[in-house]
Design an enzyme around this catalytic site. Structure first.
Site, PDB file in Angstrom:
ATOM      1  N   LYS A 118      42.862 -25.912  14.087  1.00 19.08           N
ATOM      2  CA  LYS A 118      43.411 -25.632  15.423  1.00 19.08           C
ATOM      3  C   LYS A 118      42.465 -26.171  16.493  1.00 19.08           C
ATOM      4  O   LYS A 118      41.268 -25.870  16.488  1.00 19.08           O
ATOM      5  CB  LYS A 118      43.637 -24.132  15.617  1.00 19.08           C
ATOM      6  CG  LYS A 118      44.364 -23.796  16.912  1.00 19.08           C
ATOM      7  CD  LYS A 118      44.768 -22.339  16.948  1.00 19.08           C
ATOM      8  CE  LYS A 118      45.452 -21.973  18.259  1.00 19.08           C
ATOM      9  NZ  LYS A 118      46.692 -22.748  18.474  1.00 19.08           N
ATOM     10  N   HIS A 144      41.775 -18.368  14.066  1.00 19.25           N
ATOM     11  CA  HIS A 144      42.770 -19.302  13.558  1.00 19.25           C
ATOM     12  C   HIS A 144      42.136 -20.257  12.551  1.00 19.25           C
ATOM     13  O   HIS A 144      40.908 -20.306  12.404  1.00 19.25           O
ATOM     14  CB  HIS A 144      43.385 -20.123  14.703  1.00 19.25           C
ATOM     15  CG  HIS A 144      44.385 -19.367  15.517  1.00 19.25           C
ATOM     16  ND1 HIS A 144      44.019 -18.581  16.582  1.00 19.25           N
ATOM     17  CD2 HIS A 144      45.743 -19.284  15.435  1.00 19.25           C
ATOM     18  CE1 HIS A 144      45.102 -18.042  17.126  1.00 19.25           C
ATOM     19  NE2 HIS A 144      46.159 -18.448  16.446  1.00 19.25           N
TER      20      HIS A 144
END
Length: 229
Positions: A131, A127
């Site tokens: 995040k 990600h």
């Protein structure tokens, strides 16, 4: 549709508002850190904020007597207790991933997990660098589907929206099952499907798989009507 969004200043919040507006939907309540705008009464609340903000989302739903969609990751047992209590009187849709492709991947893993039970298994999830939680909620969800202990490698780099790869391997071969989100639009499409589904329910706790099944059932009913005509 009139809706409210918690986490309105976040990337996913902004994406949802942009996508929903293309259908003429109106965001009438905006909530974020040090930010609250109330223009009208919403038909539902969408939460893409943080586990700490969930309590405020639940309170908003009780205030407006409307349902809740939760896409926030990193939820705790207390989070699910709050959602469970709310679902006794109002409808709740919770998922760590609102992508239809991810739902298909879950079904594939569920269908073939027994065939891979004697193989080694691991997962890689990637990600964007902002995040906060690792492993991702989606990775934990996939692990539950596979129903076995496995290693999860979490990579946080650049602006990647989300990639999940489950790897099965024995001494002589490797099978990989992957899903890659190309943009946040994949998730906002799913959130709007969930919103339309939610508006048909009076109460209860639902997953995104329930949403897709509901959409499929409605499509079958419409096909049946058209055949009669």
């Amino acid at each position: 549709m009139k809706y409210g969004i918690v986490g309105s200043k976040g990337k996913m919040g902004r994406e949802i508002m942009e996508y929903f507006s293309s259908f003429g939907d109106e965001c009438v309540v905006e909530k974020d850190v040090d930010h609250f705008v109330e223009r009208d009464v919403p038909q539902l609340i969408i939460d893409f904020s943080s586990p700490q903000g969930l309590k405020e989302s639940v309170e908003l739903c009780r205030k407006y007597n409307c349902g809740l969609i939760v896409g926030t990751t990193g939820l705790t047992d207390e989070s699910f207790r709050l959602l469970g209590e709310l679902s006794k009187t109002l409808p709740v849709v919770q998922s760590y991933n609102f992508s239809s492709g991810m739902s298909i991947m879950k079904e594939i893993l569920k269908a073939f997990r027994e065939q891979f039970k004697d193989w080694d298994c691991a997962m890689i999830e990637i990600h964007h660098s902002q995040k906060k939680d690792a492993p991702s909620g989606t990775a934990k969800m996939l692990k539950e589907v596979i129903q076995r202990d496995l290693s999860i490698s979490s990579i946080r780099v650049g602006g990647i929206f989300g990639e999940h790869t489950v790897i099965f391997s024995n001494a002589g071969e490797v099978v990989e099952i992957s899903h890659r989100a190309l943009s946040r639009r994949a998730f906002s499409i799913g959130v709007r499907r969930a919103a339309l589904f939610l508006l048909t329910k009076e109460k209860g706790f639902f997953t995104y798989e329930d949403v897709l099944k509901g959409v499929d059932k409605a499509a079958e009913e419409l096909r049946g009507i058209s055949e009669l005509l």
